[in-house]
Design an enzyme around this catalytic site. Structure first.
Site, PDB file in Angstrom:
ATOM      1  N   LYS A   1       0.812  -1.214   0.000  1.00  0.00           N
ATOM      2  CA  LYS A   1       0.000   0.000   0.000  1.00  0.00           C
ATOM      3  C   LYS A   1       0.848   1.268   0.000  1.00  0.00           C
ATOM      4  O   LYS A   1       2.061   1.254   0.238  1.00  0.00           O
ATOM      5  CB  LYS A   1      -0.964  -0.016   1.187  1.00  0.00           C
ATOM      6  CG  LYS A   1      -2.163  -0.927   0.946  1.00  0.00           C
ATOM      7  CD  LYS A   1      -3.305  -0.643   1.890  1.00  0.00           C
ATOM      8  CE  LYS A   1      -4.590  -1.310   1.403  1.00  0.00           C
ATOM      9  NZ  LYS A   1      -5.712  -1.082   2.323  1.00  0.00           N
TER      10      LYS A   1
ATOM     11  N   ARG B   1      -4.722  -9.575   4.442  1.00  0.00           N
ATOM     12  CA  ARG B   1      -5.099  -9.526   3.027  1.00  0.00           C
ATOM     13  C   ARG B   1      -3.841  -9.181   2.225  1.00  0.00           C
ATOM     14  O   ARG B   1      -3.287  -8.087   2.368  1.00  0.00           O
ATOM     15  CB  ARG B   1      -6.198  -8.482   2.833  1.00  0.00           C
ATOM     16  CG  ARG B   1      -6.741  -8.389   1.420  1.00  0.00           C
ATOM     17  CD  ARG B   1      -7.865  -7.362   1.343  1.00  0.00           C
ATOM     18  NE  ARG B   1      -8.409  -7.256   0.008  1.00  0.00           N
ATOM     19  CZ  ARG B   1      -7.940  -6.433  -0.929  1.00  0.00           C
ATOM     20  NH1 ARG B   1      -6.909  -5.623  -0.650  1.00  0.00           N
ATOM     21  NH2 ARG B   1      -8.482  -6.391  -2.134  1.00  0.00           N
TER      22      ARG B   1
END
Length: 286
Positions: A221, A255
């Site tokens: 991210k 995740r």
């Protein structure tokens, strides 16, 4: 205890959720699993490498080409049905904020609705009730789907995360979602600056202390990229470092894009914490 689909996970059991994007414009793989066969191969590899959950998404999280509910369903429903047929024991999650898409995927076998946009469609929790599905309750800072944060501010970011996620979880229970099938997610990057995401990570024990299982979506991210000043394809080490810290602090579900590497990190942390025996133990015993 966490119960999702046919699977039951113990309190200290780390769980991997593998990302399977059914989008042509994913920030990470640029559409590598948009077509069915590469996507099914991705599922098979992820399961073989230790993923218990596959998270199927039909809409890129960030801004981009408009994808309406009909197109999102076209990308996901048939694929969910085929994954259910080929992998009867895997937990199938679908990353959607739309109740109508949730209805369609649950009807063909989805076990978990991953609501990454913080309950923007309250009907999604009602779908989970009707199908006996699980629900991920995420903090997105009030952001609308597919928007980027702009000068997001919080008096106390973790206080807001707790207020929103626990509130969504409690509402879901009141509606009839099984308590043991609900997870809370701090929503790294969603409605947050990099500093907010770093603080949320440091303070994960506050989420763990609520008693709800905590899911973290850290993989490659922007907060990792900005912290290290690295592009998307060079964020694996930073992601794994953040994964190890999150595991030590008590998060349960991860995740991820890179399943095998994450499995090693989680197994190592679990063994250090005393929750998992070494795979082999020969040293000093010969």
């Amino acid at each position: 205890m966490l119960r999702l689909g046919r699977r039951v996970f113990a309190a200290h059991e780390p769980v991997i959720m593998a990302i399977v994007n059914r989008t042509p414009d994913s920030f990470y793989d640029q559409g590598a699993t948009f077509d069915d066969e590469p996507a099914l191969a991705r599922v098979a590899r992820a399961v073989a490498e230790g993923a218990a959950i596959v998270d199927i998404g039909g809409v890129k999280a960030g801004p981009g080409e408009e994808v309406d509910a009909e197109e999102e369903a076209r990308r996901t429903v048939g694929f969910v049905a085929e994954v259910r047929r080929r992998f009867p024991d895997v937990v199938i999650s679908v990353d959607t904020w739309r109740a109508e898409v949730g209805e369609a995927v649950c009807a063909v076998g989805a076990d978990l609705l991953n609501d990454a946009w913080g309950g923007v469609d309250p009907g999604l929790a009602e779908v989970a009730v009707r199908y006996g599905a699980g629900l991920v309750c995420t903090h997105a800072g009030g952001a609308q789907p597919r928007t980027r944060p702009h000068r997001a501010t919080y008096d106390d970011v973790m206080a807001d995360v707790l207020r929103v996620t626990v509130g969504l979880a409690e509402r879901a229970v009141e509606l009839g979602v099984a308590r043991e099938s609900i997870l809370i997610d701090p929503g790294h990057d969603f409605g947050k600056s990099t500093r907010h995401s770093l603080e949320a990570t440091r303070r994960l024990p506050e989420m763990v202390d609520t008693g709800w299982p905590v899911l973290v979506s850290l993989s490659n991210k922007d907060f990792v990229g900005e912290t290290l000043d690295l592009p998307v394809k060079e964020r694996l080490i930073g992601t794994l470092a953040t994964t190890a810290v999150s595991a030590w602090l008590g998060a349960q579900v991860y995740r991820v894009h890179e399943v095998a590497e994450t499995r090693q990190v989680l197994d190592m942390v679990a063994s250090l914490a005393g929750h998992r025996a070494p795979a082999v133990a020969r040293r000093g015993l010969a």
